[in-house]
Design a protein around this motif. Structure first.
Motif, PDB file in Angstrom:
ATOM      1  N   THR A  17      14.134  31.396  36.451  1.00  0.00           N
ATOM      2  CA  THR A  17      12.901  31.840  36.265  1.00  0.00           C
ATOM      3  C   THR A  17      12.563  32.829  35.381  1.00  0.00           C
ATOM      4  O   THR A  17      11.129  32.918  34.949  1.00  0.00           O
ATOM      5  N   GLY A  20      11.079  34.220  32.457  1.00  0.00           N
ATOM      6  CA  GLY A  20       9.721  32.797  31.787  1.00  0.00           C
ATOM      7  C   GLY A  20       8.436  33.084  31.721  1.00  0.00           C
ATOM      8  O   GLY A  20       8.079  34.497  32.005  1.00  0.00           O
ATOM      9  N   THR A  21       7.347  32.500  30.987  1.00  0.00           N
ATOM     10  CA  THR A  21       6.165  32.625  30.292  1.00  0.00           C
ATOM     11  C   THR A  21       5.256  33.040  32.212  1.00  0.00           C
ATOM     12  O   THR A  21       5.851  32.280  33.518  1.00  0.00           O
ATOM     13  N   SER A  64      14.352  35.177  27.068  1.00  0.00           N
ATOM     14  CA  SER A  64      14.753  34.282  26.851  1.00  0.00           C
ATOM     15  C   SER A  64      13.210  33.301  25.682  1.00  0.00           C
ATOM     16  O   SER A  64      13.278  31.901  25.503  1.00  0.00           O
ATOM     17  N   ALA A  66      10.319  33.847  26.083  1.00  0.00           N
ATOM     18  CA  ALA A  66       8.453  33.463  26.719  1.00  0.00           C
ATOM     19  C   ALA A  66       7.295  34.340  25.358  1.00  0.00           C
ATOM     20  O   ALA A  66       6.205  32.832  25.786  1.00  0.00           O
ATOM     21  N   GLU A  94      15.770  26.377  23.069  1.00  0.00           N
ATOM     22  CA  GLU A  94      13.907  25.756  23.207  1.00  0.00           C
ATOM     23  C   GLU A  94      13.268  25.527  21.908  1.00  0.00           C
ATOM     24  O   GLU A  94      12.824  24.847  21.646  1.00  0.00           O
TER      25      GLU A  94
END
Length: 230
Positions: A17, A20-21, A64, A66, A94
């Motif tokens: 997590t 993340g956004t 990562s 976001a 991604e």
């Protein structure tokens, strides 16, 4: 003692997590995508910007992805770097899953923020072509994680020098730990962050900038001008 890169590799590897956004990212994404240089930036992925509307964006400490991926999805050229190879690998995985939805450029590499500094940004003698390369530079949740105060100032100056149009900083105001690692080295009030960034403008360009700043979701936001010229 682990390096910053090793600490963040651990965190990204063991906590899916992290990075993340979240609501804290919304203001910086909004500021990046806002119209710049008198041009209107279209945010609809189904109707991407024309070449003369598309910006080039540098994400300093992209994690990562976001923020970087949201800016790319809106139709803009993105370059990001982060100290964590695990984060970069997650980001590129991604991107691989969505890259056919757009033809604008996206690049991400592993690089320590501490090596992105004012000494690498002297016009004519720079290590990498950062100076004046990007319309907008975003530095989100980076400055508070850098170990030395001098490196904080160096990175802020480098961001200011690298941007032609706008620089967007965001800084977490609460001490953070993840999986036993202390992630915040600098927990400062907004007034002190303002003083640091305004001082970086003075050192980088000899100016006191016009800027907007505010506090939201335990985060300090600062939006100022880029100073690079072609």
């Amino acid at each position: 003692m682990k390096t910053n890169a090793e600490v963040y590799d651990d965190v990204y590897r063991r906590d899916p997590t992290y990075g993340g956004t979240c609501p804290r990212h919304a203001p910086i994404i909004r500021e990046i995508l806002h119209g710049f240089g008198g041009r209107v930036v279209i945010e609809d992925p189904e109707n991407p910007p024309r070449d003369d509307q598309r910006c080039s964006y540098l994400d300093v400490g992209c994690g990562s992805g976001a923020i970087a991926l949201e800016v790319w999805r809106a139709g803009h050229n993105v370059f990001g770097f982060d100290c964590s190879q695990v984060a970069i690998d997650k980001l590129l995985a991604e991107y691989e899953s969505i890259k056919n939805s757009g033809y604008w450029s996206f690049h991400a590499v592993r690089r320590d923020a501490e090596t992105f500094n004012r000494r690498a940004l002297v016009p004519g003698g720079r290590e990498l072509p950062w100076y004046g390369t990007f319309d907008i530079v975003g530095c989100s949740d980076v400055l508070e994680h850098v170990e030395s105060r001098s490196s904080v100032i160096d990175i802020a100056e480098a961001c200011i020098r690298a941007a032609r149009e706008r620089v967007v900083f965001s800084v977490g105001l609460r001490r953070a730990e993840r999986l036993g690692h202390v992630l915040h080295h600098h927990v400062l009030p907004p007034d002190e962050w303002r003083q640091i960034i305004v001082g970086a403008y003075s050192d980088a360009a000899g100016i006191t900038p016009q800027f907007r700043d505010w506090e939201e979701n335990s985060t300090y936001f600062f939006v100022g001008p880029g100073v690079a010229t072609d």
